[in-house]
Design a protein around this motif. Structure first.
Motif, PDB file in Angstrom:
ATOM      1  N   UNK A 160       0.837  -1.203   0.000  1.00 17.86           N
ATOM      2  CA  UNK A 160       0.000   0.000   0.000  1.00 17.86           C
ATOM      3  C   UNK A 160       0.869   1.249   0.000  1.00 17.86           C
ATOM      4  N   UNK A 161       1.943   1.226   0.780  1.00 18.42           N
ATOM      5  CA  UNK A 161       2.873   2.358   0.794  1.00 18.42           C
ATOM      6  C   UNK A 161       3.488   2.554  -0.592  1.00 18.42           C
ATOM      7  N   UNK A 162       3.841   1.446  -1.240  1.00 18.69           N
ATOM      8  CA  UNK A 162       4.407   1.518  -2.594  1.00 18.69           C
ATOM      9  C   UNK A 162       3.386   2.059  -3.586  1.00 18.69           C
ATOM     10  N   UNK A 163       2.117   1.693  -3.378  1.00 15.76           N
ATOM     11  CA  UNK A 163       1.052   2.179  -4.254  1.00 15.76           C
ATOM     12  C   UNK A 163       0.909   3.692  -4.145  1.00 15.76           C
ATOM     13  N   UNK A 164       0.945   4.208  -2.917  1.00 14.70           N
ATOM     14  CA  UNK A 164       0.870   5.658  -2.731  1.00 14.70           C
ATOM     15  C   UNK A 164       2.067   6.340  -3.384  1.00 14.70           C
ATOM     16  N   UNK A 165       3.221   5.721  -3.284  1.00 10.70           N
ATOM     17  CA  UNK A 165       4.426   6.264  -3.925  1.00 10.70           C
ATOM     18  C   UNK A 165       4.232   6.326  -5.432  1.00 10.70           C
ATOM     19  N   UNK A 166       3.657   5.262  -6.005  1.00  7.27           N
ATOM     20  CA  UNK A 166       3.436   5.230  -7.450  1.00  7.27           C
ATOM     21  C   UNK A 166       2.441   6.303  -7.886  1.00  7.27           C
ATOM     22  N   UNK A 167       1.427   6.526  -7.069  1.00  2.15           N
ATOM     23  CA  UNK A 167       0.471   7.597  -7.373  1.00  2.15           C
ATOM     24  C   UNK A 167       1.153   8.959  -7.322  1.00  2.15           C
ATOM     25  N   UNK A 168       2.087   9.100  -6.402  1.00  2.00           N
ATOM     26  CA  UNK A 168       2.801  10.371  -6.251  1.00  2.00           C
ATOM     27  C   UNK A 168       3.655  10.676  -7.478  1.00  2.00           C
ATOM     28  N   UNK A 169       4.362   9.658  -7.994  1.00  2.00           N
ATOM     29  CA  UNK A 169       5.217   9.904  -9.162  1.00  2.00           C
ATOM     30  C   UNK A 169       4.380  10.146 -10.419  1.00  2.00           C
ATOM     31  N   UNK A 170       3.118   9.719 -10.383  1.00  2.00           N
ATOM     32  CA  UNK A 170       2.216   9.953 -11.522  1.00  2.00           C
ATOM     33  C   UNK A 170       1.821  11.420 -11.649  1.00  2.00           C
ATOM     34  N   UNK A 171       1.933  12.151 -10.565  1.00  2.00           N
ATOM     35  CA  UNK A 171       1.419  13.510 -10.544  1.00  2.00           C
ATOM     36  C   UNK A 171       2.339  14.509 -11.246  1.00  2.00           C
ATOM     37  N   UNK A 172       3.578  14.104 -11.500  1.00  2.00           N
ATOM     38  CA  UNK A 172       4.541  15.003 -12.144  1.00  2.00           C
ATOM     39  C   UNK A 172       5.128  14.344 -13.378  1.00  2.00           C
ATOM     40  N   UNK A 173       5.032  14.973 -14.536  1.00  2.00           N
ATOM     41  CA  UNK A 173       5.570  14.386 -15.775  1.00  2.00           C
ATOM     42  C   UNK A 173       7.040  13.996 -15.676  1.00  2.00           C
ATOM     43  N   UNK A 174       7.831  14.776 -14.934  1.00  2.00           N
ATOM     44  CA  UNK A 174       9.269  14.503 -14.837  1.00  2.00           C
ATOM     45  C   UNK A 174       9.577  13.219 -14.073  1.00  2.00           C
ATOM     46  N   UNK A 175       8.657  12.771 -13.201  1.00  2.00           N
ATOM     47  CA  UNK A 175       8.899  11.549 -12.422  1.00  2.00           C
ATOM     48  C   UNK A 175       8.095  10.363 -12.943  1.00  2.00           C
ATOM     49  N   UNK A 176       7.349  10.567 -14.006  1.00  2.00           N
ATOM     50  CA  UNK A 176       6.505   9.503 -14.542  1.00  2.00           C
ATOM     51  C   UNK A 176       7.324   8.286 -14.969  1.00  2.00           C
ATOM     52  N   UNK A 177       8.570   8.505 -15.367  1.00  2.00           N
ATOM     53  CA  UNK A 177       9.437   7.406 -15.789  1.00  2.00           C
ATOM     54  C   UNK A 177       9.742   6.449 -14.633  1.00  2.00           C
ATOM     55  N   UNK A 178       9.539   6.902 -13.396  1.00  2.00           N
ATOM     56  CA  UNK A 178       9.790   6.065 -12.225  1.00  2.00           C
ATOM     57  C   UNK A 178       8.654   5.086 -11.961  1.00  2.00           C
ATOM     58  N   UNK A 179       7.551   5.217 -12.689  1.00  2.00           N
ATOM     59  CA  UNK A 179       6.413   4.315 -12.536  1.00  2.00           C
ATOM     60  C   UNK A 179       6.640   3.070 -13.382  1.00  2.00           C
ATOM     61  N   UNK A 180       6.883   1.943 -12.716  1.00  2.00           N
ATOM     62  CA  UNK A 180       7.180   0.704 -13.428  1.00  2.00           C
ATOM     63  C   UNK A 180       5.980  -0.228 -13.316  1.00  2.00           C
ATOM     64  N   UNK A 181       4.995  -0.032 -14.198  1.00  2.00           N
ATOM     65  CA  UNK A 181       3.793  -0.865 -14.216  1.00  2.00           C
ATOM     66  C   UNK A 181       3.403  -1.138 -15.661  1.00  2.00           C
ATOM     67  N   UNK A 182       2.425  -2.029 -15.855  1.00  2.00           N
ATOM     68  CA  UNK A 182       1.964  -2.362 -17.192  1.00  2.00           C
ATOM     69  C   UNK A 182       1.123  -1.250 -17.804  1.00  2.00           C
ATOM     70  N   UNK A 183       0.784  -1.421 -19.084  1.00  2.00           N
ATOM     71  CA  UNK A 183       0.065  -0.383 -19.830  1.00  2.00           C
ATOM     72  C   UNK A 183      -1.294  -0.064 -19.234  1.00  2.00           C
ATOM     73  N   UNK A 184      -2.095  -1.090 -18.950  1.00  2.00           N
ATOM     74  CA  UNK A 184      -3.421  -0.859 -18.391  1.00  2.00           C
ATOM     75  C   UNK A 184      -3.334  -0.255 -16.998  1.00  2.00           C
ATOM     76  N   UNK A 185      -2.344  -0.717 -16.242  1.00  2.00           N
ATOM     77  CA  UNK A 185      -2.153  -0.192 -14.886  1.00  2.00           C
ATOM     78  C   UNK A 185      -1.822   1.294 -14.916  1.00  2.00           C
TER      79      UNK A 185
END
Length: 203
Positions: free
Chosen positions: A116-141
């Motif tokens: 759950x903590x990792x999920x919140x982290x992933x949501x956080x990196x989604x909020x900024x285009x510069x950190x979007x590359x740090x999101x390591x998930x599949x296409x649908x995800x």
């Protein structure tokens, strides 16, 4: 004597190689299904291929995300998306029931709260285009994460990560581990979007 330092194979590279193997074997795969296998292998290509073979023998020539998560007995992103929606809507009773269902399926509470903590982290990196590359998930995800990240403020996510991480650190020393995680969920669900806690009046 020569020393060679080998780098861990990235999830992206492992997933791409698995896609090639699947194509050569006539196996149809969802992108998220291959991503889960690659992530489970944790940087080892041999393990990724071994897991792939095992899942194919169980699921057949059509690998879906659901079939892979069931076979590997992992909590996938859909679980955390659902739980986080309940948190954002401050639905504490439903949240506790959802956690109970997760435990009833045999999943470890410690694994759940760290995820759950990792999920919140992933949501956080989604909020900024510069950190979007740090999101390591599949296409649908990626689409699901992008949608949910718009519902949660940065202040909320930072506070939620702090609470979940604190629960993770205290877990092994706790005498009542289930209650510890339940309190963690209630505390996170009681955060308003400005990062301040509101009263627990939803019970």
């Amino acid at each position: 004597c020569q020393i060679f330092d080998f780098k861990r194979i990235t999830v992206k590279d492992a997933k791409e190689h698995l896609a090639e193997v699947a194509a050569s074997q006539g196996v149809i795969c969802e992108d998220d299904a291959l991503h889960i296998i690659a992530q489970k292998a944790d940087g080892a290509m041999r393990d990724a291929l071994s897991i792939f073979d095992r899942v194919v023998s169980y699921c057949g020539s059509n690998l879906t995300r659901q079939a892979v998560t069931e076979n590997l007995n992992v909590l996938d992103y859909e679980t955390y998306i659902t739980v986080t929606d309940l948190i954002l809507e401050h639905k504490i009773p439903e949240l506790l029931l959802a956690f109970n269902d997760i435990l009833a399926k045999g999943f470890d509470a410690h694994h759940f709260v760290s995820g759950l903590a990792s999920h919140f982290r992933d949501l956080l990196v989604c909020k900024t285009p510069s950190t979007l590359a740090l999101l390591v998930v599949g296409e649908q995800a990626q689409k699901s994460y992008a949608m949910q990240s718009q519902k949660a403020s940065q202040d909320f996510l930072l506070k939620a990560i702090e609470i979940a991480n604190d629960c993770d650190l205290k877990y092994k020393l706790s005498q009542n581990q289930r209650l510890l995680v339940e309190l963690c969920l209630m505390q996170i669900s009681s955060i308003t979007f400005d990062g301040e806690k509101k009263k627990l009046n939803n019970l």
